[in-house]
Scaffold this motif. Structure first.
Motif, PDB file in Angstrom:
ATOM      1  N   PHE A   8      34.922  89.311  71.107  1.00 25.25           N
ATOM      2  CA  PHE A   8      36.069  88.533  70.281  1.00 25.25           C
ATOM      3  C   PHE A   8      36.136  88.741  68.852  1.00 25.25           C
ATOM      4  O   PHE A   8      35.290  89.505  68.185  1.00 25.25           O
ATOM      5  N   ALA A   9      37.316  88.549  68.187  1.00 27.08           N
ATOM      6  CA  ALA A   9      37.721  88.931  66.988  1.00 27.08           C
ATOM      7  C   ALA A   9      38.158  87.654  66.295  1.00 27.08           C
ATOM      8  O   ALA A   9      39.033  86.671  66.784  1.00 27.08           O
ATOM      9  N   VAL A  10      37.855  87.424  65.023  1.00 30.89           N
ATOM     10  CA  VAL A  10      38.227  86.075  64.252  1.00 30.89           C
ATOM     11  C   VAL A  10      38.735  86.496  62.757  1.00 30.89           C
ATOM     12  O   VAL A  10      38.270  87.556  62.247  1.00 30.89           O
ATOM     13  N   ASN A  11      39.676  85.712  62.617  1.00 31.06           N
ATOM     14  CA  ASN A  11      40.384  85.537  61.313  1.00 31.06           C
ATOM     15  C   ASN A  11      39.642  84.660  60.398  1.00 31.06           C
ATOM     16  O   ASN A  11      39.828  83.494  60.691  1.00 31.06           O
ATOM     17  N   HIS A  12      38.842  84.891  59.471  1.00 30.84           N
ATOM     18  CA  HIS A  12      38.188  83.905  58.513  1.00 30.84           C
ATOM     19  C   HIS A  12      39.118  83.661  57.272  1.00 30.84           C
ATOM     20  O   HIS A  12      38.837  82.864  56.506  1.00 30.84           O
ATOM     21  N   GLY A  13      40.237  84.300  57.274  1.00 29.17           N
ATOM     22  CA  GLY A  13      41.168  84.068  56.006  1.00 29.17           C
ATOM     23  C   GLY A  13      40.583  84.965  54.785  1.00 29.17           C
ATOM     24  O   GLY A  13      41.425  85.956  54.480  1.00 29.17           O
ATOM     25  N   MET A  14      39.342  84.892  54.300  1.00 27.20           N
ATOM     26  CA  MET A  14      38.937  85.808  53.328  1.00 27.20           C
ATOM     27  C   MET A  14      38.253  87.230  54.069  1.00 27.20           C
ATOM     28  O   MET A  14      37.642  88.145  53.261  1.00 27.20           O
ATOM     29  N   GLY A  15      38.204  87.235  55.290  1.00 23.59           N
ATOM     30  CA  GLY A  15      37.999  88.600  55.932  1.00 23.59           C
ATOM     31  C   GLY A  15      38.245  88.310  57.488  1.00 23.59           C
ATOM     32  O   GLY A  15      38.534  87.347  57.890  1.00 23.59           O
ATOM     33  N   TRP A  16      38.000  89.592  57.977  1.00 23.50           N
ATOM     34  CA  TRP A  16      38.302  89.711  59.326  1.00 23.50           C
ATOM     35  C   TRP A  16      37.009  90.048  60.195  1.00 23.50           C
ATOM     36  O   TRP A  16      36.326  91.166  59.774  1.00 23.50           O
ATOM     37  N   SER A  17      36.657  89.601  61.131  1.00 21.17           N
ATOM     38  CA  SER A  17      35.339  89.932  61.922  1.00 21.17           C
ATOM     39  C   SER A  17      35.635  90.334  63.374  1.00 21.17           C
ATOM     40  O   SER A  17      36.488  89.606  64.089  1.00 21.17           O
ATOM     41  N   LEU A  18      34.873  91.371  63.716  1.00 17.17           N
ATOM     42  CA  LEU A  18      34.726  91.616  65.165  1.00 17.17           C
ATOM     43  C   LEU A  18      33.371  91.426  65.987  1.00 17.17           C
ATOM     44  O   LEU A  18      32.389  91.997  65.061  1.00 17.17           O
ATOM     45  N   TYR A  19      33.089  90.706  66.752  1.00 21.52           N
ATOM     46  CA  TYR A  19      31.788  90.384  67.254  1.00 21.52           C
ATOM     47  C   TYR A  19      31.536  91.173  68.460  1.00 21.52           C
ATOM     48  O   TYR A  19      32.485  91.046  69.332  1.00 21.52           O
ATOM     49  N   ALA A  20      30.262  91.658  68.560  1.00 24.54           N
ATOM     50  CA  ALA A  20      29.852  92.202  69.664  1.00 24.54           C
ATOM     51  C   ALA A  20      28.347  92.193  69.989  1.00 24.54           C
ATOM     52  O   ALA A  20      27.948  91.628  69.391  1.00 24.54           O
ATOM     53  N   TYR A  21      28.098  92.897  71.121  1.00 23.96           N
ATOM     54  CA  TYR A  21      26.549  92.823  71.552  1.00 23.96           C
ATOM     55  C   TYR A  21      26.401  94.262  71.849  1.00 23.96           C
ATOM     56  O   TYR A  21      26.921  94.938  72.359  1.00 23.96           O
ATOM     57  N   ASP A  22      25.026  94.682  71.193  1.00 21.46           N
ATOM     58  CA  ASP A  22      24.683  95.855  71.350  1.00 21.46           C
ATOM     59  C   ASP A  22      23.804  95.894  72.984  1.00 21.46           C
ATOM     60  O   ASP A  22      23.858  95.116  73.372  1.00 21.46           O
ATOM     61  N   PRO A  23      23.466  97.181  73.250  1.00 17.51           N
ATOM     62  CA  PRO A  23      23.025  97.264  74.634  1.00 17.51           C
ATOM     63  C   PRO A  23      21.675  96.525  75.057  1.00 17.51           C
ATOM     64  O   PRO A  23      21.330  95.937  76.033  1.00 17.51           O
ATOM     65  N   GLU A  24      20.912  96.009  73.851  1.00 22.21           N
ATOM     66  CA  GLU A  24      19.822  95.137  74.021  1.00 22.21           C
ATOM     67  C   GLU A  24      20.104  93.614  73.972  1.00 22.21           C
ATOM     68  O   GLU A  24      19.421  92.849  73.938  1.00 22.21           O
TER      69      GLU A  24
END
Length: 84
Positions: A8-24
């Motif tokens: 998922f992707a999030v707008n924090h206002g002071m930045g933008w984040s993309l959250y993910a999981y690595d293969p582990e």
């Protein structure tokens, strides 16, 4: 090949984040600063189908009326002066 599937992707206002999981299964956050300071917490949907310019305009429009909203450089200067 390695895979980090975005969740998922999030707008924090002071930045933008993309959250993910690595293969582990480790959680990852990819964060890009915006040009504004917005008091936290802010966790809103970020539409990655928009262009960079559209995301920036939408972010400013969404948060500019919040108390404490200001250009990040002004906030940094004020904060540095308070620390001195």
């Amino acid at each position: 090949p390695y895979d980090a599937t975005p969740t998922f992707a999030v707008n924090h206002g002071m930045g933008w984040s993309l959250y993910a999981y690595d293969p582990e299964g480790n959680g990852l956050e990819f964060f890009v600063e915006s040009p504004w300071y917005v008091p936290q917490p802010v966790v809103d949907f970020l539409d990655l189908n928009q262009s960079d310019e559209e995301i920036a305009r939408a972010t400013e429009a969404a948060y500019r009326d919040r108390p404490g909203f200001q250009p990040i450089e002004r906030w940094r200067a004020t904060f540095a002066a308070e620390l001195a």
